[in-house]
Design a protein around this motif. Sequence first.
Motif, PDB file in Angstrom:
ATOM      1  N   ILE A 169       0.842  -1.200   0.000  1.00 31.27           N
ATOM      2  CA  ILE A 169       0.000   0.000   0.000  1.00 31.27           C
ATOM      3  C   ILE A 169       0.872   1.243   0.000  1.00 31.27           C
ATOM      4  CG2 ILE A 169      -1.322   1.390   1.645  1.00 31.27           C
ATOM      5  CD1 ILE A 169      -3.287  -0.742   1.908  1.00 31.27           C
ATOM      6  N   GLY A 170       2.003   1.215   0.738  1.00 30.06           N
ATOM      7  CA  GLY A 170       2.898   2.362   0.741  1.00 30.06           C
ATOM      8  C   GLY A 170       3.457   2.656  -0.638  1.00 30.06           C
ATOM      9  N   LEU A 171       3.864   1.614  -1.380  1.00 30.76           N
ATOM     10  CA  LEU A 171       4.417   1.824  -2.715  1.00 30.76           C
ATOM     11  C   LEU A 171       3.351   2.291  -3.705  1.00 30.76           C
ATOM     12  CD1 LEU A 171       6.905  -1.154  -3.199  1.00 30.76           C
ATOM     13  CD2 LEU A 171       7.407   1.223  -2.644  1.00 30.76           C
ATOM     14  N   PRO A 216     -12.463  -7.822  -0.159  1.00 30.57           N
ATOM     15  CA  PRO A 216     -11.255  -7.266   0.462  1.00 30.57           C
ATOM     16  C   PRO A 216     -10.284  -6.651  -0.545  1.00 30.57           C
ATOM     17  CG  PRO A 216     -11.789  -9.389   1.427  1.00 30.57           C
ATOM     18  CD  PRO A 216     -12.712  -9.209   0.268  1.00 30.57           C
ATOM     19  N   LEU A 217     -10.236  -7.205  -1.770  1.00 29.95           N
ATOM     20  CA  LEU A 217      -9.335  -6.655  -2.776  1.00 29.95           C
ATOM     21  C   LEU A 217      -9.767  -5.258  -3.210  1.00 29.95           C
ATOM     22  CD1 LEU A 217      -6.851  -7.316  -4.489  1.00 29.95           C
ATOM     23  CD2 LEU A 217      -8.410  -8.181  -6.252  1.00 29.95           C
ATOM     24  N   LEU A 218     -11.077  -5.045  -3.378  1.00 32.65           N
ATOM     25  CA  LEU A 218     -11.565  -3.715  -3.749  1.00 32.65           C
ATOM     26  C   LEU A 218     -11.337  -2.718  -2.617  1.00 32.65           C
ATOM     27  CD1 LEU A 218     -14.906  -4.469  -5.641  1.00 32.65           C
ATOM     28  CD2 LEU A 218     -12.741  -3.654  -6.596  1.00 32.65           C
ATOM     29  N   VAL A 219     -11.532  -3.145  -1.389  1.00 31.47           N
ATOM     30  CA  VAL A 219     -11.258  -2.270  -0.250  1.00 31.47           C
ATOM     31  C   VAL A 219      -9.786  -1.880  -0.216  1.00 31.47           C
ATOM     32  CG1 VAL A 219     -11.280  -2.103   2.266  1.00 31.47           C
ATOM     33  CG2 VAL A 219     -13.183  -3.192   1.082  1.00 31.47           C
ATOM     34  N   TYR A 220      -8.925  -2.846  -0.519  1.00 32.96           N
ATOM     35  CA  TYR A 220      -7.484  -2.596  -0.544  1.00 32.96           C
ATOM     36  C   TYR A 220      -7.137  -1.500  -1.552  1.00 32.96           C
ATOM     37  CZ  TYR A 220      -2.614  -3.535  -1.852  1.00 32.96           C
ATOM     38  OH  TYR A 220      -1.299  -3.409  -2.165  1.00 32.96           O
ATOM     39  N   PHE A 221      -7.644  -1.636  -2.778  1.00 34.98           N
ATOM     40  CA  PHE A 221      -7.351  -0.628  -3.795  1.00 34.98           C
ATOM     41  C   PHE A 221      -8.044   0.702  -3.483  1.00 34.98           C
ATOM     42  CE2 PHE A 221      -6.287  -4.394  -6.395  1.00 34.98           C
ATOM     43  CZ  PHE A 221      -5.030  -3.999  -6.821  1.00 34.98           C
ATOM     44  N   GLY A 222      -9.210   0.645  -2.851  1.00 37.06           N
ATOM     45  CA  GLY A 222      -9.875   1.890  -2.469  1.00 37.06           C
ATOM     46  C   GLY A 222      -9.083   2.674  -1.444  1.00 37.06           C
ATOM     47  N   ILE A 223      -8.566   1.991  -0.435  1.00 36.73           N
ATOM     48  CA  ILE A 223      -7.743   2.649   0.576  1.00 36.73           C
ATOM     49  C   ILE A 223      -6.469   3.223  -0.056  1.00 36.73           C
ATOM     50  CG2 ILE A 223      -6.368   2.268   2.659  1.00 36.73           C
ATOM     51  CD1 ILE A 223      -9.307   2.379   3.222  1.00 36.73           C
ATOM     52  N   THR A 224      -5.855   2.464  -0.974  1.00 37.48           N
ATOM     53  CA  THR A 224      -4.647   2.946  -1.644  1.00 37.48           C
ATOM     54  C   THR A 224      -4.931   4.215  -2.431  1.00 37.48           C
ATOM     55  OG1 THR A 224      -3.861   0.670  -1.837  1.00 37.48           O
ATOM     56  CG2 THR A 224      -2.821   2.312  -3.243  1.00 37.48           C
ATOM     57  N   GLU A 243      -2.628   3.997   6.329  1.00 38.93           N
ATOM     58  CA  GLU A 243      -3.348   2.724   6.304  1.00 38.93           C
ATOM     59  C   GLU A 243      -3.430   2.109   7.691  1.00 38.93           C
ATOM     60  OE1 GLU A 243      -3.686  -1.365   6.756  1.00 38.93           O
ATOM     61  OE2 GLU A 243      -1.678  -0.501   6.738  1.00 38.93           O
ATOM     62  N   THR A 244      -2.333   2.202   8.448  1.00 38.38           N
ATOM     63  CA  THR A 244      -2.318   1.637   9.799  1.00 38.38           C
ATOM     64  C   THR A 244      -3.328   2.336  10.686  1.00 38.38           C
ATOM     65  OG1 THR A 244       0.029   1.098   9.541  1.00 38.38           O
ATOM     66  CG2 THR A 244      -0.857   1.109  11.775  1.00 38.38           C
ATOM     67  N   ALA A 245      -3.415   3.669  10.564  1.00 38.29           N
ATOM     68  CA  ALA A 245      -4.365   4.424  11.390  1.00 38.29           C
ATOM     69  C   ALA A 245      -5.802   4.074  11.038  1.00 38.29           C
ATOM     70  CB  ALA A 245      -4.114   5.926  11.216  1.00 38.29           C
ATOM     71  N   LEU A 246      -6.104   4.003   9.742  1.00 40.38           N
ATOM     72  CA  LEU A 246      -7.471   3.679   9.338  1.00 40.38           C
ATOM     73  C   LEU A 246      -7.860   2.266   9.783  1.00 40.38           C
ATOM     74  CD1 LEU A 246      -7.672   5.176   5.728  1.00 40.38           C
ATOM     75  CD2 LEU A 246      -8.751   6.049   7.792  1.00 40.38           C
ATOM     76  N   SER A 247      -6.980   1.312   9.592  1.00 42.67           N
ATOM     77  CA  SER A 247      -7.293  -0.060  10.002  1.00 42.67           C
ATOM     78  C   SER A 247      -7.358  -0.182  11.515  1.00 42.67           C
ATOM     79  CB  SER A 247      -6.235  -1.026   9.442  1.00 42.67           C
ATOM     80  OG  SER A 247      -6.196  -0.965   8.033  1.00 42.67           O
ATOM     81  N   PHE A 248      -6.519   0.596  12.219  1.00 46.57           N
ATOM     82  CA  PHE A 248      -6.559   0.577  13.680  1.00 46.57           C
ATOM     83  C   PHE A 248      -7.907   1.079  14.190  1.00 46.57           C
ATOM     84  CE2 PHE A 248      -5.891   2.945  17.668  1.00 46.57           C
ATOM     85  CZ  PHE A 248      -5.468   1.915  18.482  1.00 46.57           C
TER      86      PHE A 248
END
Length: 393
Positions: free
Chosen positions: A192-194, A251-259, A328-333
């Motif tokens: 996600i960082g990259l 989960p894959l769509l959520v992953y790309f949405g957060i990115t 990402e860490t803050a949102l997931s936390f």
Amino acid sequence: MTTSPPPASEPATLPHRWSTAPFEPYAVEKMSPEQERVYLASQLQLMWWKFRRHKLAVISGVVILVMYTSIVICEFLAPYHYTTRDTDFIRAPPQRVHLFHEGTFLGPFVYPYTQRLNMENLKREYDVDTTRPQQIRFFCRGDGYYFWGLVPGNLHLFCPPEGGTLFLLGTDRLGRDMFSRILYGGRISLTIGLLGVMVSFVLGVIIGGIAGYYGGKVDLFVQRLIEIVQSLPHIPLWLALSAIMPASWSPLLVYFGITLILGLMDWTGLARAVRSKLLSLREEDYVVAAQLMGAKPARIIGLHLVPGFMSHLIAAATITVPKTILGETALSFLGLGLRPPITSWGVLLNEAQNINVVALYPWLLFPCVPVILIILAFNFLGDGLRDAADPYR
């Protein structure tokens, strides 16, 4: 009045600045092998030599390389699958790895746990049985997995002993191995960082480049747009954008949405830096020459202007990566980012919100360690790359 030439026996005298000696070319001092090596080196070689002198940046680069290599083969490195549960060892403390048992070298082994329930506080307590050493297995068959979700396999670098357990960093509330889950979670958090920095980097260079090259009304419009985006509070906006994502998304769509959300919020600082640099560089002679030769603005910006301040862009990119990981860490936390079954460092830290749980089971905070390490490593690496790429240093 005429003057007669001097007698033949007396040589003619010339002024001091003249010489009758034959012409001799200027003596060229031969370069030493070290000087020749420097003068003939390419730009990349010079950058590498300067970067090697920054020891902290080199160490940070090694740490980042090891982390990103581990996420590529995390299925092989993890002793368990990240969903594997052992209900007999819920919130078990970390097991220490030993080499010697009663003075005898046995190789890497662990002592098994014996569980008992404390009836006074209804807490599971684990005692170490030091009479039964259990050796760790290497290059063994264990939990099945799909490598990158494609290739089935079950080979692991190391596995728990036969009939035993191997919880290097303890277990969580469902009896899942924390070490394995941190390895799997690193794949999500680090990628996600990259991806986030790629989105923000592209937007920042394009929008800031257009504003700095054209100036005028275009620059005025871009500046107001940047001010509007920067005036919005990032954390509430992140929360709002994350909350509107449908719960039915995979989960894959959520992953790309957060990115995408993280990338769209971090381009403004880079765009300002690119714009201010291009405003000063667009008046240089080589830019005017390129314009007179008919070069298009995109070519001038991409090939002539942007490489002139690459050191700043490198530093900005290495700073943006840890910011995206922290986002990402803050949102997931907070429970508004990635959700199970996806595992990330933020999802793992979500279980450590309760201070009572942390006081009783402090190993649940272990996911903080890789977050801190990767942020420090990227910052030190950025310092070294900036100094190495700066042509004025």
